[in-house]
Scaffold this motif. Sequence first.
Motif, PDB file in Angstrom:
ATOM      1  N   ARG A 114       0.810  -1.221   0.000  1.00 21.92           N
ATOM      2  CA  ARG A 114       0.000   0.000   0.000  1.00 21.92           C
ATOM      3  C   ARG A 114       0.840   1.267   0.000  1.00 21.92           C
ATOM      4  O   ARG A 114       0.351   2.338  -0.349  1.00 21.92           O
ATOM      5  CB  ARG A 114      -0.948   0.019   1.190  1.00 21.92           C
ATOM      6  CG  ARG A 114      -0.296   0.130   2.541  1.00 21.92           C
ATOM      7  CD  ARG A 114      -1.337   0.326   3.635  1.00 21.92           C
ATOM      8  NE  ARG A 114      -0.753   0.436   4.953  1.00 21.92           N
ATOM      9  CZ  ARG A 114      -0.231   1.560   5.446  1.00 21.92           C
ATOM     10  NH1 ARG A 114      -0.217   2.648   4.726  1.00 21.92           N
ATOM     11  NH2 ARG A 114       0.270   1.588   6.677  1.00 21.92           N
ATOM     12  N   ARG A 115       2.129   1.182   0.394  1.00 23.41           N
ATOM     13  CA  ARG A 115       2.981   2.370   0.468  1.00 23.41           C
ATOM     14  C   ARG A 115       4.387   2.027   0.006  1.00 23.41           C
ATOM     15  O   ARG A 115       4.922   0.954   0.321  1.00 23.41           O
ATOM     16  CB  ARG A 115       2.998   2.921   1.899  1.00 23.41           C
ATOM     17  CG  ARG A 115       3.978   4.071   2.133  1.00 23.41           C
ATOM     18  CD  ARG A 115       3.720   4.784   3.447  1.00 23.41           C
ATOM     19  NE  ARG A 115       2.512   5.623   3.371  1.00 23.41           N
ATOM     20  CZ  ARG A 115       2.291   6.692   4.138  1.00 23.41           C
ATOM     21  NH1 ARG A 115       3.197   7.077   5.045  1.00 23.41           N
ATOM     22  NH2 ARG A 115       1.187   7.386   4.021  1.00 23.41           N
ATOM     23  N   LEU A 162       5.694   8.401  -7.378  1.00 21.47           N
ATOM     24  CA  LEU A 162       4.569   9.269  -7.035  1.00 21.47           C
ATOM     25  C   LEU A 162       3.382   9.144  -7.981  1.00 21.47           C
ATOM     26  O   LEU A 162       2.305   9.660  -7.683  1.00 21.47           O
ATOM     27  CB  LEU A 162       5.031  10.733  -7.017  1.00 21.47           C
ATOM     28  CG  LEU A 162       6.119  11.066  -5.993  1.00 21.47           C
ATOM     29  CD1 LEU A 162       6.614  12.489  -6.204  1.00 21.47           C
ATOM     30  CD2 LEU A 162       5.606  10.874  -4.576  1.00 21.47           C
ATOM     31  N   GLU A 168       0.654   4.478  -2.191  1.00 21.46           N
ATOM     32  CA  GLU A 168       1.031   5.720  -1.522  1.00 21.46           C
ATOM     33  C   GLU A 168       2.534   5.931  -1.695  1.00 21.46           C
ATOM     34  O   GLU A 168       3.337   5.259  -1.062  1.00 21.46           O
ATOM     35  CB  GLU A 168       0.676   5.656  -0.036  1.00 21.46           C
ATOM     36  CG  GLU A 168      -0.811   5.488   0.243  1.00 21.46           C
ATOM     37  CD  GLU A 168      -1.097   5.248   1.715  1.00 21.46           C
ATOM     38  OE1 GLU A 168      -0.125   5.176   2.510  1.00 21.46           O
ATOM     39  OE2 GLU A 168      -2.274   5.122   2.075  1.00 21.46           O
ATOM     40  N   ILE A 170       5.970   7.956  -1.276  1.00 28.60           N
ATOM     41  CA  ILE A 170       6.662   8.972  -0.480  1.00 28.60           C
ATOM     42  C   ILE A 170       8.111   9.034  -0.942  1.00 28.60           C
ATOM     43  O   ILE A 170       8.795   8.009  -0.997  1.00 28.60           O
ATOM     44  CB  ILE A 170       6.581   8.666   1.025  1.00 28.60           C
ATOM     45  CG1 ILE A 170       5.147   8.887   1.517  1.00 28.60           C
ATOM     46  CG2 ILE A 170       7.574   9.520   1.803  1.00 28.60           C
ATOM     47  CD1 ILE A 170       4.978   8.766   3.007  1.00 28.60           C
ATOM     48  N   SER A 210       1.573  12.160   4.504  1.00 29.52           N
ATOM     49  CA  SER A 210       0.769  11.953   3.310  1.00 29.52           C
ATOM     50  C   SER A 210       1.695  11.727   2.128  1.00 29.52           C
ATOM     51  O   SER A 210       2.873  12.096   2.150  1.00 29.52           O
ATOM     52  CB  SER A 210      -0.113  13.177   3.061  1.00 29.52           C
ATOM     53  OG  SER A 210       0.681  14.346   2.951  1.00 29.52           O
ATOM     54  N   PRO A 211       1.207  11.090   1.059  1.00 31.66           N
ATOM     55  CA  PRO A 211       2.049  10.879  -0.122  1.00 31.66           C
ATOM     56  C   PRO A 211       2.621  12.190  -0.652  1.00 31.66           C
ATOM     57  O   PRO A 211       1.970  13.233  -0.616  1.00 31.66           O
ATOM     58  CB  PRO A 211       1.082  10.237  -1.117  1.00 31.66           C
ATOM     59  CG  PRO A 211       0.058   9.552  -0.277  1.00 31.66           C
ATOM     60  CD  PRO A 211      -0.123  10.470   0.904  1.00 31.66           C
TER      61      PRO A 211
END
Length: 244
Positions: A114-115, A162, A168, A170, A210-211
Amino acid sequence: MRIFLAGATGVIGRSLIPLLKADGHEVVGTTRNSAGAELLATLGVAPAVVDVFDAEALLGIVKRAAPEIVIHQLTDLSAGLDPASREKVLAGNARLRREGTANLVRAALAAGARRLIAQSIAWAYAPKQPPYSEADPLDSAATGLRAITIAGGVIPLEEAVLGQPGLEGIVLRYGELYGPGTWRMNPEGLSPVHVDAAALAASLAVTRGSPGMYNIAEPGGSAAVAKAMSELGWNPAFRRAGRL
């Protein structure tokens, strides 16, 4: 959480592992050889020997690891930046950022992560009067060796991280690293950052922020760091116990 750490035996990776373990995360870390695998095992990390340019092998390993979070700390600068080989080394590192990141993003999406947290640099901004904020444009018009790094590596890396729906992304834009395992023990450059503080930012980004992009450097330099301090709760003065 279950974390896949690409570049686990690198200078930031080695500082990051104890922080992730202290937070209770389960970590799978990549290395390119058996010696690195032995080191990771001693640190409590499940080793994964893989070449990031082997897209299919990487895909299989990441899917088997089934991580919630992927952290990208891959670089290819172990040979140093001797003037005689500087262009070759920079081109190799740019290729890793460009092609290796694309392979890692593809694998993260396929594995259902997810990230994705990725390492970038804080000295790639287009020229202006500092300080540089994350909203400032990168130097896409750079020429010479700077173009190899920015247009050939940094911009493709950041766009890949991104620009993925459902992931997500970062990007941590690190300043010039110093401290144990780096090329220098004291702060140098316009936006220095200690390796332990750099690792802390990645560990915080697992659950915070947050992203988007975050400058990671010491306050007062050319890179503005208020966003990282407020949104990630990042402390640029952080040092692991016993470190200088």
